[in-house]
Enzyme design. Structure first.
Site, PDB file in Angstrom:
ATOM      1  N   HIS A   1      -3.305  -4.918   1.780  1.00 53.73           N
ATOM      2  CA  HIS A   1      -2.864  -5.066   3.216  1.00 53.73           C
ATOM      3  C   HIS A   1      -2.707  -6.481   3.577  1.00 53.73           C
ATOM      4  O   HIS A   1      -3.528  -6.929   4.171  1.00 53.73           O
ATOM      5  CB  HIS A   1      -3.544  -4.285   4.167  1.00 53.73           C
ATOM      6  CG  HIS A   1      -3.137  -2.852   4.258  1.00 53.73           C
ATOM      7  ND1 HIS A   1      -2.372  -2.246   5.122  1.00 53.73           N
ATOM      8  CD2 HIS A   1      -3.639  -2.057   3.390  1.00 53.73           C
ATOM      9  CE1 HIS A   1      -2.418  -0.956   5.114  1.00 53.73           C
ATOM     10  NE2 HIS A   1      -3.171  -0.651   4.103  1.00 53.73           N
TER      11      HIS A   1
ATOM     12  N   CYS B   1       0.858  -1.212  -0.085  1.00 57.70           N
ATOM     13  CA  CYS B   1       0.025   0.002   0.025  1.00 57.70           C
ATOM     14  C   CYS B   1       0.802   1.120   0.237  1.00 57.70           C
ATOM     15  O   CYS B   1       1.785   1.433  -1.070  1.00 57.70           O
ATOM     16  CB  CYS B   1      -1.172  -0.012   1.171  1.00 57.70           C
ATOM     17  SG  CYS B   1      -2.309   1.037   0.850  1.00 57.70           S
TER      18      CYS B   1
ATOM     19  N   GLU C   1      -1.119  -8.223   5.509  1.00 59.45           N
ATOM     20  CA  GLU C   1      -0.877  -8.503   6.862  1.00 59.45           C
ATOM     21  C   GLU C   1      -2.053  -8.320   7.654  1.00 59.45           C
ATOM     22  O   GLU C   1      -2.165  -8.614   8.943  1.00 59.45           O
ATOM     23  CB  GLU C   1       0.271  -7.341   7.424  1.00 59.45           C
ATOM     24  CG  GLU C   1      -0.131  -6.006   7.801  1.00 59.45           C
ATOM     25  CD  GLU C   1      -0.591  -5.038   6.523  1.00 59.45           C
ATOM     26  OE1 GLU C   1      -0.296  -5.603   5.470  1.00 59.45           O
ATOM     27  OE2 GLU C   1      -0.954  -4.007   6.693  1.00 59.45           O
TER      28      GLU C   1
HETATM   29  N1  GLN Z   1      -3.549   6.605   0.816  1.00 61.79           N
HETATM   30  C1  GLN Z   1      -1.983   6.139   1.472  1.00 61.79           C
HETATM   31  C2  GLN Z   1      -1.068   7.108   0.652  1.00 61.79           C
HETATM   32  O1  GLN Z   1      -1.243   7.541  -0.126  1.00 61.79           O
HETATM   33  C3  GLN Z   1      -1.956   4.771   1.331  1.00 61.79           C
HETATM   34  C4  GLN Z   1      -2.886   3.941   2.508  1.00 61.79           C
HETATM   35  C5  GLN Z   1      -2.638   2.679   2.981  1.00 61.79           C
HETATM   36  O2  GLN Z   1      -1.205   2.495   2.937  1.00 61.79           O
HETATM   37  N2  GLN Z   1      -3.700   1.897   3.453  1.00 61.79           N
HETATM   38  O3  GLN Z   1      -0.009   6.883   1.379  1.00 61.79           O
END
Ligand code: GLN
Length: 193
Positions: A170, A77, A172
């Site tokens: 995610h 992410c 995890e």
């Molecule tokens: N939207 C977040 C970002 O731009 C990422 C979101 C997340 O890691 N769950 O960093």
């Protein structure tokens, strides 16, 4: 095998628990010297602008670039955003080591979190329950990148570039350790001479 988890901000504790449940030794990384001797590194989800700014403050940006040049690294992410070469117009510190064009917050506010069963190349045993939270997607990948999973609209949500791995979701947070196992196998194959 010892795996680092970048512990500046975000979901690093969940990664730590998942890795430990698989028998790995885990080190939280907050300073450059914490990278010494690691066999791999996970950059967790969270907020990529915050992770980037903290990495600059702690003098970690160049050491992380150096580490990711040869060592297995997995960004989830925000971690995928931080690894990417191109995130469009946004200005924020990036490692810029993975040949992906990433669109942050690709799902907007209305459906900013959802779960989907995802077929991922290299992950056996059926679809993976992938949890997306204000997630990015990659809209394109360079020639050296293997796309491992796409959503129905063809956006890229898992990719591998040699020793580098990125997932937009995610793993995890899912009750499923297969991608962590995959990463440990990747780390073992790269660190074995
Ligand atoms: N939207 C977040 C970002 O731009 C990422 C979101 C997340 O890691 N769950 O960093």
């Amino acid at each position: 095998m010892e795996i680092g988890v970048l512990a500046l901000q975000g979901a690093f504790i969940e990664h730590r628990k998942k890795l430990e449940s698989l028998g790995a030794t885990v080190r939280e990384v907050r300073l450059p010297e914490h990278l010494d001797g690691l066999d791999g590194l996970i950059i967790p989800g969270g907020e990529s602008t915050t992770i980037g700014k903290l990495a600059v403050s702690y003098g970690l940006l160049d050491p992380l670039r150096e580490f990711t040049r040869s060592k297995p690294t997995w960004g989830t992410c925000a971690g995928m955003i931080f690894l990417a070469k191109d995130i469009g117009g946004d200005r924020q510190p990036l490692l810029g080591v993975m040949d992906l064009t990433v669109n942050r917050n690709a799902f907007g506010r209305q459906i900013d979190s959802f779960e989907v069963n995802l077929d991922i190349a290299g992950i056996e045993g059926g679809p993976f329950p992938a949890i997306f939270i204000r997630a990015p997607v990659a809209t394109s990948a360079g020639a050296g990148v293997d796309v491992l999973a796409r959503l129905d609209d063809q956006s890229i949500v898992a990719a591998r570039q040699g020793h580098l791995l990125a997932t937009a979701f995610h793993p995890e947070l899912s009750d499923d350790a297969r991608i962590h196992r995959f990463f440990l196998d990747l780390a073992a194959s790269v660190s074995t001479p």
